[in-house]
Every structure is written in C-alpha cells, then in structure tokens.
Design a protein around this motif. Structure first.
Motif, PDB file in Angstrom:
ATOM      1  N   GLU A  41      67.691  45.591 -41.272  1.00 52.49           N
ATOM      2  CA  GLU A  41      67.630  45.468 -39.824  1.00 52.49           C
ATOM      3  C   GLU A  41      67.623  43.984 -39.452  1.00 52.49           C
ATOM      4  O   GLU A  41      67.073  43.154 -40.172  1.00 52.49           O
ATOM      5  CB  GLU A  41      66.352  46.120 -39.271  1.00 52.49           C
ATOM      6  N   THR A  42      68.188  43.660 -38.328  1.00 50.26           N
ATOM      7  CA  THR A  42      68.189  42.284 -37.866  1.00 50.26           C
ATOM      8  C   THR A  42      66.758  41.839 -37.595  1.00 50.26           C
ATOM      9  O   THR A  42      65.986  42.558 -36.975  1.00 50.26           O
ATOM     10  CB  THR A  42      69.017  42.178 -36.575  1.00 50.26           C
ATOM     11  N   TYR A  43      66.400  40.631 -38.056  1.00 48.03           N
ATOM     12  CA  TYR A  43      65.085  40.010 -37.884  1.00 48.03           C
ATOM     13  C   TYR A  43      63.957  40.825 -38.533  1.00 48.03           C
ATOM     14  O   TYR A  43      62.813  40.739 -38.122  1.00 48.03           O
ATOM     15  CB  TYR A  43      64.760  39.792 -36.402  1.00 48.03           C
TER      16      TYR A  43
END
Length: 187
Positions: A41-43
């Motif tokens: 997942e992003t971040y």
C-alpha cells in the motif's frame, strides 16, 4: 457443403481456443515475480529497515551518530538573549581574514536577503516597510551592533526577522555582517 466446412472450421477454432485454458493446470510463467509481485500500500510501513531497538523504518533513514553534512561548520553559541548580549559585550571578531572579505559579494547578498526590509542604506526603510507590510524595522544607526551580533541574528533570527541560515552559508553570513557594519559607519 461449404457451410458444413465453415461450421466445422469455426467449431474447431472454438475448441482449440477453449482447450488452452485450464484452471487446474495454469500456463507456465517465465518470470513469476513480475506477474505476482508483493502488493504494498502507498505510504504503508515496511520491514525493510527494522532496527535492533524495535523502531520500525528508522534505521535506514537516520544519519550516522555524530555526523554532520559536508561543508557545515557548527555554530556553538546558543539562541538566547543572554548569548546575544554576551556577543555585543565581548565583540568577537569574524573568522574571515581581510582577503576573504568581499564587500561587493556582501552587498549583493544584503540586497537580495536584507534590503527588502532594512533598506539599501540600512536605515530601516525598505520596500516592505514603506508599503507598511512590516513596521518597526530599526535603522542600523540606532543599534548597538557588531559583526558577531549581526551574524548571530542572521543565523537564528530575532523578533519578526526569521533565520537566514538555510539560505546563506556561514561565510556568506559573515560577509553580510561585514557589509552591515560598513553601512552603519555611513549612517
């Protein structure tokens, strides 16, 4: 007869196409990591930089203990009113010798970073002051200042004036301080 051949041909193609797909035996993949990569997942947090102390993601991001960036010289005087008063009283000299002090460069830096508030003559009548965006910018003639106190104020900032340590290197701040002293002598 022709329609029978056409029908058989189409039926043969349909059987051949449908026979290639089998859910029980998937096709061979040459590089399965590209087809079925791990989804992140992003971040999101990652276990890539786990430190022995248990801080997640901190080890690869923090600099080594005691390191300083290249070209940086630490300034040991603290940002306190007492330290500024001490600098005004003791009047330490600039670490630049007379061959390193370039008044033309100091003037250029002053005009870029300081003259908008302090004015090109150092009288506190810069463009922002005359347009009443900032009020109370002092004239250098009214102040008890020396090169070290100017360097200190340019490094840390004072009152409405912010720090210029990110914009100016230590040498450039000393050049500005020398130029301000030259302006003070003319007022």
């Amino acid at each position: 007869m022709k329609s029978l051949f056409k029908t058989a041909f189409v039926l043969g193609i349909m059987v051949a196409v449908s026979s290639c797909k089998s859910d029980l035996k998937p096709n061979y993949q040459y590089m399965p990591n590209m087809y079925e990569s791990v989804a992140y997942e992003t971040y999101s947090e990652s276990d890539a930089f786990n430190s022995p102390t248990g801080e997640k993601g901190k080890e690869g991001q923090s600099p080594a203990e005691g390191s300083i960036k290249r070209g940086f010289v630490p300034y040991e005087v603290p940002n306190t009113p007492e330290a500024l008063a001490m600098l005004k009283a003791t009047n330490p000299k600039s670490p630049l010798d007379s061959t390193q002090v370039d008044m033309k460069k100091g003037e250029e830096l002053f005009n870029v970073y300081c003259a908008i508030c302090h004015g090109t003559e150092g009288n506190g009548k810069g463009k922002l002051v005359t347009q009443e965006k900032f009020l109370g910018v002092p004239s250098y003639a009214d102040r008890v200042i020396n090169e070290a106190s100017i360097f200190h104020v340019v490094t840390y900032g004072l009152n409405s004036m912010g720090s210029h340590a990110n914009q100016l290197s230590q040498t450039e701040r000393w050049l500005v301080a020398a130029y301000v002293m030259q302006l003070k002598s003319k007022l």
